[in-house]
Write a protein that holds these residues in place. Structure first.
Motif, short mmCIF file in Angstrom:
data_model
loop_
_atom_site.label_atom_id
_atom_site.label_comp_id
_atom_site.label_asym_id
_atom_site.label_seq_id
_atom_site.Cartn_x
_atom_site.Cartn_y
_atom_site.Cartn_z
N ASP A 61 0.84 -1.19 0.00
CA ASP A 61 0.00 0.00 0.00
C ASP A 61 0.88 1.25 0.00
N VAL A 62 0.33 2.36 -0.47
CA VAL A 62 1.03 3.64 -0.41
C VAL A 62 0.28 4.53 0.58
N ALA A 63 0.98 4.92 1.64
CA ALA A 63 0.42 5.82 2.65
C ALA A 63 0.88 7.24 2.34
N LEU A 64 -0.07 8.16 2.24
CA LEU A 64 0.24 9.55 1.94
C LEU A 64 0.27 10.35 3.23
N GLY A 65 1.36 11.07 3.43
CA GLY A 65 1.53 11.83 4.65
C GLY A 65 1.63 13.32 4.41
N ARG A 66 0.90 14.10 5.21
CA ARG A 66 1.03 15.55 5.17
C ARG A 66 2.15 15.96 6.10
N PRO A 67 3.09 16.80 5.64
CA PRO A 67 4.23 17.18 6.49
C PRO A 67 3.78 17.69 7.85
N PHE A 68 4.51 17.31 8.87
CA PHE A 68 4.18 17.67 10.25
C PHE A 68 4.77 19.04 10.55
N ALA A 69 3.92 19.96 10.97
CA ALA A 69 4.37 21.32 11.25
C ALA A 69 5.05 21.39 12.61
N ALA A 70 5.95 22.35 12.74
CA ALA A 70 6.74 22.47 13.97
C ALA A 70 5.86 22.74 15.18
N ASP A 71 4.76 23.50 14.99
CA ASP A 71 3.90 23.86 16.12
C ASP A 71 2.66 22.97 16.22
N GLU A 72 2.62 21.88 15.45
CA GLU A 72 1.46 21.00 15.43
C GLU A 72 1.48 20.05 16.63
N LYS A 73 0.31 19.77 17.17
CA LYS A 73 0.20 18.83 18.27
C LYS A 73 -0.02 17.42 17.74
N ILE A 74 0.59 16.43 18.39
CA ILE A 74 0.38 15.03 18.03
C ILE A 74 -0.94 14.57 18.63
N ALA A 75 -1.76 13.95 17.81
CA ALA A 75 -3.07 13.46 18.25
C ALA A 75 -2.98 11.98 18.58
N VAL A 76 -3.25 11.63 19.82
CA VAL A 76 -3.25 10.22 20.22
C VAL A 76 -4.36 9.49 19.47
N GLY A 77 -4.01 8.33 18.92
CA GLY A 77 -4.95 7.54 18.14
C GLY A 77 -4.76 7.67 16.65
N ARG A 78 -3.96 8.65 16.19
CA ARG A 78 -3.73 8.84 14.77
C ARG A 78 -2.45 8.14 14.34
N VAL A 79 -2.32 7.94 13.01
CA VAL A 79 -1.16 7.28 12.43
C VAL A 79 -0.20 8.35 11.90
N TYR A 80 1.09 8.16 12.20
CA TYR A 80 2.12 9.12 11.79
C TYR A 80 3.28 8.38 11.13
N MET A 81 4.02 9.12 10.30
CA MET A 81 5.29 8.66 9.77
C MET A 81 6.40 9.32 10.61
N PHE A 82 7.29 8.52 11.18
CA PHE A 82 8.32 9.10 12.04
C PHE A 82 9.61 8.30 11.95
N ASP A 83 10.71 8.98 12.28
CA ASP A 83 12.01 8.32 12.34
C ASP A 83 12.02 7.37 13.53
N ASP A 84 12.42 6.13 13.28
CA ASP A 84 12.48 5.13 14.34
C ASP A 84 13.61 5.49 15.31
N PRO A 85 13.29 5.87 16.55
CA PRO A 85 14.35 6.28 17.48
C PRO A 85 15.13 5.13 18.10
N SER A 86 14.71 3.89 17.82
CA SER A 86 15.37 2.75 18.47
C SER A 86 16.57 2.23 17.68
N VAL A 87 16.81 2.76 16.49
CA VAL A 87 17.93 2.30 15.67
C VAL A 87 18.78 3.49 15.27
N ALA A 88 20.07 3.23 15.01
CA ALA A 88 20.99 4.31 14.67
C ALA A 88 20.79 4.79 13.24
N GLU A 89 20.56 3.85 12.30
CA GLU A 89 20.38 4.23 10.91
C GLU A 89 18.99 4.84 10.70
#
Length: 487
Positions: A61-89
């Motif tokens: 599937d292709v998931a389309l993401g709207r860029p996350f603004a610096a002042d935007e609040k994260i909404a619990v329950g929603r799906v986000y694209m994010f850098d995995d903080p548990s790995v170095a790469e």
């Protein structure tokens, strides 16, 4: 009634194939357009490479993401694209935010997995908020990147054939590209030999043009997808099984995980690791705890309806909280064990160090040489214990829960539950106060009173341990049974 002629049957077959090819071509190009067009708005498409968000978000599937603004609040329950903080790469995850933590970080999870992601995220980790899902269109990209040449080749061949057939006219359909055909016909009349009406040349030209156009279209689709679409993982440790709606919160958990998390454990170690030297707390309370030989990862787990593995101990230990913590007056702990050992062993306890030989230890659950379970809060040679009447070194998985009520007059009421049932209760102290106010929970190996076994102060468990949890309160008998029923 007259039967249809073979010519009529052939015409209907050609009509069906041509129309089906056009429908497929239109659907494919529409999906690609839907996936690519939002790039004009600055959105970014991500091809999903793995399956922890299934069934709502599948591989390809292709998931389309709207860029996350610096002042935007994260909404619990929603799906986000994010850098995995548990790995170095650098690695992008497409997972759901399931909790706002007290330290203002966020717990994430994959909908199809068995526990939350190990490392919480911050707003700085978030790249985009998932807005739209386009199914299937990224499958060729995943096949190409993973070297799955057979399905890729089959898809290319079938799609080229469909694009080629889609350009064919069916009987009674007006010709397409009339002006282009008039020009080509005029050129052929000027160059054709006398008596040659250009029929053969026209047929060859039509096939070559259509075939070239089909191939060019496919190459363009693949190049656009592989260069413009980023890829993202949807495979990590997560909690929920999605019930249908793509980007809305869900709450259905794996049964045992749900039962434990419903009681807000202070720490929860599934022991599902398959390699490494640490154990993860899936309640997100503590950093990874260290282990020491001898143990093995990947033993068959205790919970039939909750996929996962266990740790097999033969002398090693795992420290659940590496930094020292306090334990409240009332507490509970739970774990699953399996052994056939007749040498006794140390299942879980609280000690003042992480080393092999702590100075003091209490709140300890042991197995005697006969296979009985014994709970004690050790006060030097003065100790009170609670022991189960029967033995459990029968090679079967057993759940054990120990609850300790608030202390009263230097005594503490302790109850032992095995396999969802209360099996023993009493006072676990003989007087005085607890020896340790701050320390470390550990499993597999630790200190005991020298008089208990007569073999020294360090005792190791030989068997399998799974799914350890600790609580800052007394679990009720009903909740203990609920955990057992959810296995």
């Amino acid at each position: 009634m007259a039967l249809p002629s073979s010519q009529t049957t052939r015409e209907w077959a050609v009509f069906t194939v041509v129309v089906g090819s056009r429908v497929y071509r239109a659907m494919l190009l529409t999906l690609v357009a839907i996936a690519a067009a939002p790039m004009l708005l600055g959105w970014h498409p991500y091809v999903i490479k793995s399956g922890s968000m299934e069934p709502s978000i599948a591989v390809g599937d292709v998931a389309l993401g709207r860029p996350f603004a610096a002042d935007e609040k994260i909404a619990v329950g929603r799906v986000y694209m994010f850098d995995d903080p548990s790995v170095a790469e650098e690695r992008i995850l497409v997972h759901r935010v399931v909790e706002l933590r007290d330290d203002h970080t966020y717990t994430t999870a994959g909908d199809a997995n068995g526990a939350t992601d190990v490392t919480p995220i911050t707003p700085d980790d978030v790249e985009a908020r998932a807005i739209l899902l386009v199914p299937y269109v990224g499958l060729p990209v995943t096949w190409l990147q993973t070297g799955r040449w057979v399905p890729l080749g089959i898809w290319l061949a079938l799609t080229m054939a469909a694009f080629l057939l889609a350009t064919r006219n069916v009987d009674g359909e007006p010709p397409k590209w009339t002006m282009r055909r008039l020009i080509l016909d005029g050129l052929r009349r000027d160059t054709a030999a006398p008596g040659d009406g250009g029929t053969t040349t026209e047929g060859r030209e039509g096939v070559l043009v259509r075939g070239g156009r089909s191939l060019a279209g496919l190459v363009a689709v693949c190049l656009v997808a592989t260069t413009a679409f980023g890829t993202a993982n949807a495979a990590f440790s997560g909690t929920t099984r999605n019930s249908g709606n793509t980007f809305t919160a869900t709450s259905a958990l794996l049964p045992y995980v749900a039962a434990v998390l419903a009681d807000s454990p202070r720490g929860f170690w599934l022991l599902d690791e398959t390699s490494g030297t640490t154990v993860r707390d899936y309640s997100q309370t503590y950093p990874n705890g260290p282990t020491s030989p001898s143990f093995q990862w990947g033993a068959p787990g205790a919970l039939p309806r909750n996929p996962g593995t266990a740790m097999s101990f033969s002398g090693g230990r795992a420290i659940l909280n590496n930094s020292a913590i306090g334990v409240p007056n009332a507490y509970s702990y739970e774990l699953w064990f399996r052994t056939t050992s007749t040498s006794g062993g140390y299942l879980i306890g609280f000690e003042n160090s992480t080393g092999a030989n702590s100075g003091v230890a209490d709140r300890t659950l042991l197995m005697t040489e006969s296979g009985q379970l014994i709970v004690g809060e050790w006060l030097g040679l003065s100790r009170g214990t609670v022991t189960t009447p029967r033995s459990y070194n029968d090679g079967q998985w057993h759940q054990v829960v120990v609850t300790a009520a608030a202390r009263s007059s230097f005594r503490q009421a302790v109850t032992i539950y095995v396999d969802g049932q209360q099996v023993a209760s009493g006072s676990a102290t003989a007087g005085g106060t607890l020896l340790i106010s701050s320390g470390h929970w550990r499993i597999g190996e630790g200190n005991v009173d020298t008089n208990l076994f007569g073999t020294g102060t360090n005792v190791a468990f030989r068997g399998d341990l799974d799914a350890v949890s600790i609580y800052d309160r007394v679990l009720s008998a009903a909740r203990v049974r609920a955990h057992w029923d959810a296995r």
